[in-house]
Design an enzyme around this catalytic site. Structure first.
Site, mmCIF file in Angstrom:
data_model
loop_
_atom_site.group_PDB
_atom_site.id
_atom_site.type_symbol
_atom_site.label_atom_id
_atom_site.label_comp_id
_atom_site.label_asym_id
_atom_site.label_seq_id
_atom_site.Cartn_x
_atom_site.Cartn_y
_atom_site.Cartn_z
ATOM 1 C CB SER A 136 -0.760 -6.135 -4.426
ATOM 2 O OG SER A 136 -1.456 -5.067 -3.842
ATOM 3 C CE1 TYR A 150 4.193 1.397 -5.477
ATOM 4 C CE2 TYR A 150 3.601 1.369 -3.153
ATOM 5 C CZ TYR A 150 4.127 0.736 -4.251
ATOM 6 O OH TYR A 150 4.584 -0.558 -4.147
ATOM 7 C CE LYS A 154 2.403 -1.924 -6.347
ATOM 8 N NZ LYS A 154 2.827 -2.908 -7.365
#
Length: 280
Positions: A136, A150, A154
């Protein structure tokens, strides 16, 4: 290590993936390292002909993923630990990022991770044993200007890991979402992350101020990727691994600060939140 394990590591050509591959081989483990290209070069560079298999695989190509997993199982017989490491960053304001750019980001960081996980799990379920380590990020704990898309991938990895862990626990399979802070890999190098083609002037004071940070900060990151690789190998050989593991001082601080902010805001608005319940 007390016992040899077989690890499958995606995105093994550079960065965390390469360091984890080196650390696993040094620890005496067997490794299936996946790369999108340059498999022969990596084999030559790493050696270990008996304990290393380098497989060409694009995580976004489900058929290719299934074939690579079958090849890996054919060579070593089992996969004890899957390390979903393949991924990249997208620097963009949320509005600036095009549909194509966002889908490409999710195709690798989320859907690619799911492709590999689905391909590996049947063999783990059959053996009633296994460990999936999803890489992650500290950006999966809190949102950062310019890295919202982005970071959202995660956040997805964190949620997928948490849900999957509960589903596979009765089958003897563990899941860890390992969230690195900023490490001195090439993640912030121009060749490793992407920027949106679209730039909106209204975001010059926010996203615009972030655009030059990777270039300025590259090489100054606080984390040592060699040490992170050792942590991954330690976790891979732990009988009861953690579900969530921030790695690096900055990752721990990001987690703590975001949790504190969310709890504080929730407390301020608690009366409003509670007001929607049916009254008994």
């Amino acid at each position: 290590m007390a016992s040899q394990k077989t690890l499958m590591i995606t995105g093994a050509s550079k960065g965390f993936g390469l360091e984890i591959t080196k650390a696993a081989l040094a620890a005496g483990d067997k490794v299936i390292a996946t790369v999108r290209s340059g498999a022969a070069e990596l084999v030559t560079a790493l050696g270990h002909p008996d304990t290393l298999a380098v497989v060409t695989m694009d995580v976004t190509n489900e058929a290719q993923v299934k074939a690579a997993v079958a090849e890996a199982l054919g060579k070593f017989g089992q996969i004890d630990v899957l390390i979903n490491n393949a991924g990249y960053g997208l620097l963009a304001g949320v509005e600036e990022a095009s549909d194509v750019e966002v889908r490409k980001q999710y195709d690798t960081n989320v859907f690619g991770l799911l492709n590999v996980t689905r391909a590996v799990l049947p063999a783990m379920r059959q053996r009633r044993s296994g460990h999936i380590i999803n890489i992650s990020s500290l950006f999966g704990y809190d949102a950062i200007i310019g890295w919202g898309i982005y970071g959202s991938t995660k956040f997805a990895v964190e949620g997928i890991s948490k849900g999957l862990a509960q589903e596979v626990a009765p089958l003897g399979i563990h899941v860890t979402a390992l969230a690195p802070g900023l490490f001195s890999t090439d993640f912030l190098g121009k060749a490793s992350y992407q920027e949106s083609a679209n730039k909106i002037a209204d975001y010059d004071e926010t996203v615009g101020q972030v655009r030059h940070v990777p270039e300025q900060f590259h090489g100054q990151q606080p984390g040592d990727p060699v040490k992170l690789a050792q942590v991954v190998i330690q976790i891979a050989h732990t009988a009861q691994p953690p579900l969530h593991l921030p790695v690096g001082t900055d990752a721990v601080e990001m987690l703590k600060n975001n949790a504190a902010k969310m709890l504080e805001e929730s407390a301020r608005w608690q009366e409003v939140s509670f007001s929607t319940d049916h009254r008994k």
